[in-house]
Design an enzyme around this catalytic site. Structure first.
Site, PDB file in Angstrom:
ATOM      1  N   CYS A 169      38.336  28.041 -29.932  1.00 41.78           N
ATOM      2  CA  CYS A 169      37.614  26.859 -30.408  1.00 41.78           C
ATOM      3  C   CYS A 169      36.437  27.178 -31.308  1.00 41.78           C
ATOM      4  O   CYS A 169      35.804  26.265 -31.841  1.00 41.78           O
ATOM      5  CB  CYS A 169      37.149  26.018 -29.213  1.00 41.78           C
ATOM      6  SG  CYS A 169      38.532  25.403 -28.225  1.00 41.78           S
ATOM      7  N   HIS A 310      28.309  21.675 -29.478  1.00 37.67           N
ATOM      8  CA  HIS A 310      29.744  21.772 -29.197  1.00 37.67           C
ATOM      9  C   HIS A 310      30.173  20.501 -28.468  1.00 37.67           C
ATOM     10  O   HIS A 310      31.202  19.918 -28.796  1.00 37.67           O
ATOM     11  CB  HIS A 310      30.027  23.015 -28.362  1.00 37.67           C
ATOM     12  CG  HIS A 310      31.481  23.234 -28.088  1.00 37.67           C
ATOM     13  ND1 HIS A 310      32.379  23.562 -29.082  1.00 37.67           N
ATOM     14  CD2 HIS A 310      32.200  23.154 -26.937  1.00 37.67           C
ATOM     15  CE1 HIS A 310      33.589  23.682 -28.555  1.00 37.67           C
ATOM     16  NE2 HIS A 310      33.508  23.444 -27.257  1.00 37.67           N
ATOM     17  N   GLU A 321      25.428  24.160 -22.501  1.00 33.07           N
ATOM     18  CA  GLU A 321      24.763  24.027 -23.802  1.00 33.07           C
ATOM     19  C   GLU A 321      23.307  23.613 -23.668  1.00 33.07           C
ATOM     20  O   GLU A 321      22.428  24.127 -24.373  1.00 33.07           O
ATOM     21  CB  GLU A 321      25.488  22.981 -24.646  1.00 33.07           C
ATOM     22  CG  GLU A 321      26.587  23.522 -25.494  1.00 33.07           C
ATOM     23  CD  GLU A 321      26.962  22.540 -26.571  1.00 33.07           C
ATOM     24  OE1 GLU A 321      26.562  22.740 -27.731  1.00 33.07           O
ATOM     25  OE2 GLU A 321      27.656  21.564 -26.252  1.00 33.07           O
ATOM     26  N   LYS A 342      32.289  15.146 -31.479  1.00 31.19           N
ATOM     27  CA  LYS A 342      33.541  15.070 -30.723  1.00 31.19           C
ATOM     28  C   LYS A 342      33.666  13.737 -30.000  1.00 31.19           C
ATOM     29  O   LYS A 342      34.762  13.342 -29.607  1.00 31.19           O
ATOM     30  CB  LYS A 342      33.630  16.228 -29.728  1.00 31.19           C
ATOM     31  CG  LYS A 342      33.826  17.591 -30.368  1.00 31.19           C
ATOM     32  CD  LYS A 342      33.985  18.674 -29.314  1.00 31.19           C
ATOM     33  CE  LYS A 342      34.139  20.059 -29.930  1.00 31.19           C
ATOM     34  NZ  LYS A 342      32.894  20.567 -30.523  1.00 31.19           N
ATOM     35  N   HIS A 347      38.364  16.738 -29.947  1.00 36.54           N
ATOM     36  CA  HIS A 347      38.236  18.192 -30.027  1.00 36.54           C
ATOM     37  C   HIS A 347      39.526  18.754 -30.627  1.00 36.54           C
ATOM     38  O   HIS A 347      40.548  18.839 -29.954  1.00 36.54           O
ATOM     39  CB  HIS A 347      38.002  18.753 -28.627  1.00 36.54           C
ATOM     40  CG  HIS A 347      37.644  20.208 -28.598  1.00 36.54           C
ATOM     41  ND1 HIS A 347      37.747  21.044 -29.685  1.00 36.54           N
ATOM     42  CD2 HIS A 347      37.168  20.993 -27.578  1.00 36.54           C
ATOM     43  CE1 HIS A 347      37.371  22.251 -29.363  1.00 36.54           C
ATOM     44  NE2 HIS A 347      37.008  22.244 -28.088  1.00 36.54           N
ATOM     45  N   PHE A 406      37.310  29.132 -25.396  1.00 35.09           N
ATOM     46  CA  PHE A 406      37.984  29.860 -24.328  1.00 35.09           C
ATOM     47  C   PHE A 406      37.995  31.353 -24.670  1.00 35.09           C
ATOM     48  O   PHE A 406      38.151  31.746 -25.818  1.00 35.09           O
ATOM     49  CB  PHE A 406      39.416  29.370 -24.167  1.00 35.09           C
ATOM     50  CG  PHE A 406      39.530  28.046 -23.467  1.00 35.09           C
ATOM     51  CD1 PHE A 406      38.421  27.389 -22.958  1.00 35.09           C
ATOM     52  CD2 PHE A 406      40.772  27.439 -23.316  1.00 35.09           C
ATOM     53  CE1 PHE A 406      38.536  26.175 -22.314  1.00 35.09           C
ATOM     54  CE2 PHE A 406      40.905  26.218 -22.671  1.00 35.09           C
ATOM     55  CZ  PHE A 406      39.791  25.586 -22.168  1.00 35.09           C
TER      56      PHE A 406
END
Length: 426
Positions: A169, A310, A321, A342, A347, A406
């Site tokens: 990502c 993010h 975050e 997002k 996403h 990930f």
């Protein structure tokens, strides 16, 4: 003097808006593009909502042969790259093609084409041994993710370095950073950099269902399904799309009279070496990436005017975050407007970082911070200024965009308004 990299063209294929202007209009007005999945029958899946692109490849100017040859993700990238080139006003055929490079990110490659072809070859999954003669002639290309970058290179007549960056990502951020590095080290004068992913398929839905990462709410309003930093959030919403940017050496861009959206002032990445999908709550590795990006940009935390988070919409990510911002930006973290787009476009895995960098560059241009849509019940553990629901006019010189992927990947990039950095441009 050192070579510096600037963004002079932006192209986008995004949920809710095909093209750069439509994309920014959606973000600036806080509209959401999440809806029930229509690309396949999702009734058997735990999560049944997504942010889809209303994309017609023929209407977008692709020929029937290109449509047949290219996976949906490649189509997105080629259309976005074409818009970026047109936006920049650069003649990619006028210079040395060996000085034009391509850096494209993708997390899942040609997933759509591969799944479609497997369904044909296996007769809907009934045959374990498949007959390859039923496959399309370009099936091999679907299995090699670098074809995504090659398609953009062919369109741009680029004969310099061509790379496919796949870091989950954070692919979009990392691909742009690689393009910037090519400019800074003198390996290229022009780079088409960005990312693309079209992961909306049964296999992708099944994978995220298995780890319960995506929202299970099928009965709620799909437009409110993506809720980063909201106390009611219950997982992220898959998306798709692409953003590609023209990145040039700053001096050359100035000499040809190019319009500059932003300078890419600093970048860094780290890995937490902790867990394939999990995150430590202290946010230490993301904070370290932010700190190093600030150092490379020669800026202190007080210079940051906006943070593009993010903000995936999972409790684990949002709290991770929040801790990272406090750790890296100190007290300033409580004063900076933060938002997650997002909430509006979902996403899109590897593509999202490029769409977010494009949004940051456009935010600098318009001096408007996009909102975090659907944020109406704040999580008390996420206690920063997450710009809920409505966009905000705000003076900005430097913006920070971060990504978390990930495998433990953590990336941070700083964009600066043209002329905002004190050093003279080479």
């Amino acid at each position: 003097m050192s070579r510096r990299a600037v963004i002079t063209g932006i192209g986008a294929v995004a949920p809710g808006g095909i093209g750069r202007d439509a994309y920014w209009d959606l973000l600036a007005h806080g509209r959401t593009a999440t809806r029930r999945i229509s690309r396949f029958d999702a009734s058997a899946f735990r999560s049944q909502v997504a942010a889809e692109c209303d994309f017609d490849p023929v209407a977008a100017g692709l020929s029937p042969q290109e449509v047949r040859r290219m996976d949906r993700a490649a189509q997105f990238a080629v259309v976005a790259a074409r818009e970026a080139i047109e936006d920049s006003g650069i003649d990619v055929g006028a210079g040395d093609p060996g000085r034009t490079a391509v850096s494209i990110g993708s997390a899942v490659g040609c997933t759509t084409g591969l799944e479609d072809e497997y369904a044909v070859l296996s007769d809907g999954g009934r045959n374990w041994l498949v007959d390859h003669t039923y496959g399309v002639p370009h099936l091999y290309g679907y299995m090699v993710p670098s074809t995504l970058a090659a398609e953009v290179a062919w369109r741009a007549r680029a004969e310099g370095p061509v790379a496919l960056i796949s870091t989950g990502c954070t692919s979009g951020l990392d691909a742009i950073a690689h393009g910037v590095q090519l400019i800074e080290e003198g390996a290229a004068d022009i780079v088409l950099a960005g990312a693309t992913d079209a992961p909306l398929s049964p296999i992708t839905s099944a994978c995220f269902d298995a780890i319960k990462a995506t929202t299970p709410n099928a009965d709620q309003d799909p437009g409110s399904a993506s809720r980063p930093f909201d106390g009611r959030r219950d997982g992220f919403v898959l998306g798709e799309g692409s953003a590609v940017m023209v990145i040039e050496e700053a001096g050359a861009a100035r000499r040809r009279g190019a319009t500059v959206y932003a300078e890419v002032a600093g970048f860094a990445n780290r890995s937490n070496a902790f867990h394939m999908t999990g995150l430590k709550p202290d946010g230490r590795e993301m904070a370290e990436a932010i700190r190093v990006a600030l150092d490379r940009a020669r800026l202190d935390p007080g210079a940051i005017d906006h943070v593009n988070a993010h903000g995936s919409g999972t409790k684990q990510n949002d709290r991770h975050e929040t801790a990272a911002f406090k750790r890296s930006l100190g007290q300033r973290a409580h004063e900076i407007p933060v938002s997650s787009i997002k909430s509006m476009i979902g996403h899109s895995l590897g593509a999202i970082g490029s769409l977010e960098v494009a949004a940051c560059a456009l935010a600098l241009r318009h001096q408007v911070v996009p909102p975090t849509a659907n944020l109406t019940v704040p999580d008390p553990q996420c206690d920063l200024d997450y710009v809920p629901v409505t966009a905000r006019e705000h003076r900005m010189d430097h913006v920070l965009s971060v990504g978390s992927g990930f495998g433990g990947f953590q990336s941070a990039m700083i964009l600066s308004r043209p002329g905002a950095r004190k050093e003279a441009v080479a």
